[in-house]
Scaffold this active site. Structure first.
Site, PDB file in Angstrom:
ATOM      1  N   GLY A  17     105.763 -43.276  31.453  1.00 21.30           N
ATOM      2  CA  GLY A  17     105.621 -43.032  32.880  1.00 21.30           C
ATOM      3  C   GLY A  17     104.687 -44.056  33.489  1.00 21.30           C
ATOM      4  O   GLY A  17     104.302 -45.014  32.824  1.00 21.30           O
TER       5      GLY A  17
ATOM      6  N   ASP B 169     103.987 -34.174  42.361  1.00 23.80           N
ATOM      7  CA  ASP B 169     104.904 -35.114  41.712  1.00 23.80           C
ATOM      8  C   ASP B 169     106.030 -34.384  40.983  1.00 23.80           C
ATOM      9  O   ASP B 169     106.364 -34.703  39.842  1.00 23.80           O
ATOM     10  CB  ASP B 169     104.141 -36.013  40.742  1.00 23.80           C
ATOM     11  CG  ASP B 169     104.925 -37.282  40.399  1.00 23.80           C
ATOM     12  OD1 ASP B 169     105.906 -37.600  41.126  1.00 23.80           O
ATOM     13  OD2 ASP B 169     104.578 -37.947  39.413  1.00 23.80           O
TER      14      ASP B 169
END
Ligand SMILES: *[C@@H]1O[C@H](CO)[C@@H](O)[C@H](O)[C@H]1NC(C)=O
Ligand SMILES: *[C@@H]1O[C@H](CO)[C@@H](O)[C@H](O)[C@H]1NC(C)=O
Ligand SMILES: *[C@@H]1O[C@H](CO)[C@@H](O)[C@H](O)[C@H]1NC(C)=O
Ligand SMILES: *[C@@H]1O[C@H](CO)[C@@H](O)[C@H](O)[C@H]1NC(C)=O
Ligand SMILES: *[C@@H]1O[C@H](CO)[C@@H](O)[C@H](O)[C@H]1NC(C)=O
Ligand SMILES: *[C@@H]1O[C@H](CO)[C@@H](O)[C@H](O)[C@H]1NC(C)=O
Ligand SMILES: *[C@@H]1O[C@H](CO)[C@@H](O)[C@H](O)[C@H]1NC(C)=O
Ligand SMILES: *[C@@H]1O[C@H](CO)[C@@H](O)[C@H](O)[C@H]1NC(C)=O
Ligand SMILES: *[C@@H]1O[C@H](CO)[C@@H](O)[C@H](O)[C@H]1NC(C)=O
Ligand SMILES: *[C@@H]1O[C@H](CO)[C@@H](O)[C@H](O)[C@H]1NC(C)=O
Ligand SMILES: *[C@@H]1O[C@H](CO)[C@@H](O)[C@H](O)[C@H]1NC(C)=O
Ligand SMILES: *[C@@H]1O[C@H](CO)[C@@H](O)[C@H](O)[C@H]1NC(C)=O
Length: 754
Positions: free
Chosen positions: A462, A591
């Site tokens: 990520g 998120d």
């Protein structure tokens, strides 16, 4: 022809033993070429073909892995072939590369021994042969390499003793020879490295005493506490001293920390050390981790330990420490000064008497407290309820009486409370669990558990780092996921802090659980931060929705059915509902997207990745400031609510928007950034246009196979899609709350199941 000639030469030379260049002999770039070809000739397997460029048609300074000098442009200064799966032995003729400054061959399959000839390399500064299969001993000739700054030989099969004359390399800053089969003692001379910052010796078979002081010795008087160190030692630069899991014995020097100590991490657990813990330990005032568990230390615990204000981890368990009278417990009052303390382990000693009430005045940052297996009697102090961050409390195997105070119920984060009465079938499971509790995970534990962070174990990547699968025991799990933060990414440290803080504060079956964390320095002395989290065998929702995503996990080749999809949607909504309204303080995730929804083995969804999460009402002002000081990105493209783009603050409505997009994506199979939507429509618009009559046209066809399961399928899908649309409205005020979402989706599921 040329090539053949060279190989012939090499062959002949290799047959002549003990050929070494003579001191002061003039070497040329030709010598370098033939030394390199000799190196190449000893490689038996080169699956990536990195050495195929090593041929006459290229200048040797252009060969892969070779660097040449600035001042002597023809001369080789570095040989760098990390992680190339090379098999073979290390040619002694590397010693002919007289200009060499760096040898870096870690993470290959080199066998055989480290050539003694390397001692000729007068300019060598970095030697990294870690993570190979090297045998034999560490050549004492390396002591001749006076320019050496870094020696890394960890994870090999080296035997023999540590050569004392390495101390001639005054510029050494790191020596890491952990995880070998080294025996013998730590050379007393090792006290004389002026610049050493990291000395890693754990996981060997070292014996003997710890022969040095960590500052300089001020007294040579004999004393009843232990041995006198053999000489005056001084390693004031050292920050990280790793000696755990050896067979060291003897005592700690009475004067172990001089006034210039910079020591921050001292690991001496799992050895056979004895004697007192010297009161002068307080002079190592920078100590953050002090791990002395599982030795034979005796006597009282010095109350000067409370002067270690930066202490976060203190493990003294499994020793023979005593407290016979109330004043012997003074150390506990003193520890009240250690306001950063997170882990205190005193278990399995000979501490006697009533547990002092002052135990409740330890830092509220304390998460793990282990006192079990002592001779403590009386009742459990009520005030323990003040330690509100405790998640683990061991008061087992003691003589406690009375009932469990109600105040223990205030410990809302408590996950593990052990009040078991003594019995001792001694080697019980709980004892093993206790040992594990005894320390936060170290960098080296993680290195091992992830097989050196190997790419085979990489399961995700990520913005802030990578996630690895790891084999490691925690309570009842043996496989975990390790999320390693890439600290070079801007904001990664803050993201780590945020994630730790959120995960420390929340617990819910639909949230990822953090098992441990590691905040340490790696073998290069760089900061290293990682979280150990639950491993989710079914990967992320992203891989199920968009299966072409690369993944190291063996996921079944099938798609999710309608009921599974709906259950996952409900799980995620339930997690958000908890974060927004039912956790210790309102938190927004910021998120939400399919890659942050993880699936366990029964397909229960767990929301993860709290790197951008925010407390709406901060439990701690300072932290809040640090987390909100930048107003950079707040989410991922496609899922970010429109108001964040115009300076809106993180909000519950914002999370609901992201959730709505996620829901529409789950049921249409279309990612909000899908090519099909590029003509100016958004996912929301695309769905809205079909709603309600043509809804079936936009539903993911992969769900269709299951659509005949119930006659209420259409009604159910309509409610779900409507819910997704109400969540993803442009105006925050028009969006429904997550509580409402949970209600609507549950009733849609009910519809389907009846
Ligand atoms: C190494 O150096 C010695 C002395 O200069 C020389 O005789 C020998 O040929 C060199 N060996 C290789 C393989 O380069
Ligand atoms: C020599 O190396 C170059 C560069 O890798 C390569 O293109 C060439 O094929 C090699 N020549 C031989 C004879 O192996
Ligand atoms: C030594 O090798 C390890 C393992 O590959 C690597 O992480 C480290 O950066 C190397 N050390 C140096 C000083 O280059
Ligand atoms: C040590 O280095 C010197 C000069 O650099 C050299 O003459 C000597 O042979 C080396 N000794 C060993 C044991 O390598
Ligand atoms: C050790 O480091 C110092 C400072 O960088 C340098 O001046 C000196 O030459 C180094 N010593 C050796 C033997 O390389
Ligand atoms: C470590 O030392 C013990 C005791 O001498 C011995 O039994 C064991 O084989 C040694 N282990 C290794 C890896 O050398
Ligand atoms: C310890 O080191 C300090 C600083 O170098 C020095 O002033 C002091 O004299 C040393 N003490 C002893 C006993 O050597
Ligand atoms: C300790 O180290 C300091 C700084 O490197 C140095 O000045 C001092 O002389 C050393 N003391 C002893 C006793 O070695
Ligand atoms: C103590 O350390 C030894 C190795 O030195 C290890 O075998 C043993 O399991 C450890 N015991 C505990 C309770 O940690
Ligand atoms: C800390 O070091 C100083 C200077 O060496 C010494 O005077 C003092 O006694 C030490 N403190 C303890 C608790 O030993
Ligand atoms: C706690 O810290 C204060 C200030 O640093 C100090 O005066 C006091 O002696 C310490 N208390 C204990 C018990 O160590
Ligand atoms: C571990 O134990 C907890 C609590 O007993 C349980 O909820 C969880 O499902 C268990 N996990 C595994 C992988 O067995």
């Amino acid at each position: 022809m040329e090539l053949g000639y060279h190989f012939l030469t090499i062959h002949i030379l290799l047959c002549l033993s003990s050929i070494t260049p003579l001191a002061g002999e003039v070497t040329t770039s030709k010598t370098d070429v033939s030394a390199l070809l000799s190196f190449k000739s000893q490689i038996s397997s080169d699956p990536f073909g990195v050495l195929s460029s090593w041929n006459e048609s290229l200048h040797h300074c252009q060969w892969q892995g070779i660097l040449c000098g600035k001042h002597h442009p023809d001369r080789v200064t570095a040989l760098v072939l990390d992680s190339k799966q090379l098999t073979g032995s290390i040619s002694p003729f590397l010693a002919n590369l007289t200009f060499l400054q760096r040898i870096s061959l870690p993470d290959n399959q080199f066998q055989g021994s480290i050539p003694v000839e390397l001692g000729h390399l007068g300019r060598i500064r970095f030697l990294n042969l870690s993570m190979n299969f090297l045998e034999g001993s560490i050549p004492s000739t390396l002591g001749n390499c006076s320019s050496l700054q870094v020696i890394e030989l960890f994870n090999n099969n080296l035997h023999g003793t540590i050569p004392p004359n390495l101390v001639q390399c005054k510029n050494l800053t790191k020596i890491d020879i952990e995880s070998n089969f080294l025996t013998g003692g730590i050379p007393p001379e090792f006290g004389h490295f002026p610049l050493l910052r990291l000395l890693g010796l754990s996981e060997n078979n070292l014996t003997g005493t710890i022969p040095f002081t960590l500052g300089n010795l001020s007294s040579l008087d004999n004393n009843i506490w232990g041995e006198i160190p053999q000489s005056v030692y001084n390693i004031s630069a050292i920050v990280y001293l790793v000696l755990g899991d050896n067979r060291l014995h003897g005592t700690l020097p009475i004067d172990m920390c001089g006034p210039f100590s910079n020591l921050q991490h001292l690991y001496m657990y799992d050895n056979q050390l004895s004697g007192r813990i010297p009161p002068s330990i307080s002079n190592c005032s920078g100590l953050i981790d002090l791990e002395l568990s599982n030795n034979s230390f005796n006597g009282i615990i010095p109350s000067t330990i409370g002067l270690l204000e930066k202490l976060q981890t203190l493990t003294l368990g499994y020793n023979k420490l005593t407290a016979n009278k109330p004043q012997d417990w003074k150390f506990l009052d003193a520890l009240n000064n250690c306001t950063s303390l997170q882990l205190l382990q005193l278990s399995h000693n000979q501490l006697q008497g009533v547990l002092p009430g002052s135990i409740a005045n330890l830092s509220t940052s304390l998460m793990k407290l282990s006192v079990g297996g002592n001779l403590i009697s009386g009742s459990i102090p009520k005030m323990l309820g003040k330690l509100t961050n405790l998640d683990t409390l061991f008061l087992n195997d003691m003589l406690l009486n009375g009932s469990i105070p109600e105040e223990i119920g205030n410990l809302f984060r408590l996950e593990l409370l052990d009040l078991k009465k003594p019995e001792r079938n001694p080697q019980t499971d709980s004892e093993r669990a206790l040992k594990f509790e005894s320390r936060l995970v170290s960098y080296h534990d993680l290195l091992k558990a992830t097989e050196n962070f190997s790419s085979e174990n990489l399961i995700g990547r990520g913005a802030f780092g990578a996630v690895y699968k790891a084999v490691m025991s925690f309570e009842n799990v043996t496989t975990v996921a390790v999320k390693v933060l890439n600290l070079e990414t801007h904001g990664a440290s803050r993201s780590f802090l945020s994630e730790c803080e959120v995960l420390r504060n929340v617990r819910h079956r639909n949230l990822i659980k953090v098992l441990s964390s590691c905040s340490s320095i790696d073998q290069h002395g760089n900061d290293f931060k990682a979280l150990v989290i639950e491993f989710m065998p079914n990967g992320s929702l992203e891989t199920w929705l968009h299966p072409n995503t690369n993944s190291n996990l063996d996921l079944p080749v099938r798609s999710l059915n309608l009921i599974e999809m709906l259950r996952i949607a409900i799980d995620v909504a339930t997690a958000l509902d908890y974060l927004h309204y039912h956790g210790p303080a309102p938190i927004v995730h910021c998120d939400l997207k399919p890659s942050n929804v993880l699936l366990d083995d029964d397909m229960t969804a767990h929301v993860g990745d709290f790197g951008l999460a925010r407390f709406l009402e901060p439990p701690d002002i300072q932290l809040f400031e640090s987390l909100t000081s930048t107003t950079g990105i707040k989410g991922s493209i496609g899922y970010i609510p429109p108001e964040y783009g115009v300076g809106g603050r993180p909000s519950m409505e914002g999370d609901v928007y992201s959730y709505g997009i996620l829901l529409l994506e789950m049921f249409t199979g279309l990612s909000p950034t899908d090519e099909k939507l590029r003509d100016g429509t958004s996912l929301h618009k695309h769905v809205e246009m079909a709603f309600p009559e043509q809804v079936m046209d936009i539903i993911d066809t992969r769900l269709e196979a299951n659509l005949y399961a119930s006659k209420n399928v259409f009604g159910c899908l309509l409610s779900v899609v409507q819910c997704g649309l109400s969540c993803s409205k442009n105006s925050p005020k028009e969006r429904i709350t997550i509580e409402e979402v949970v209600k609507q989706l549950n009733s849609a599921l009910k519809k389907l199941l009846t």
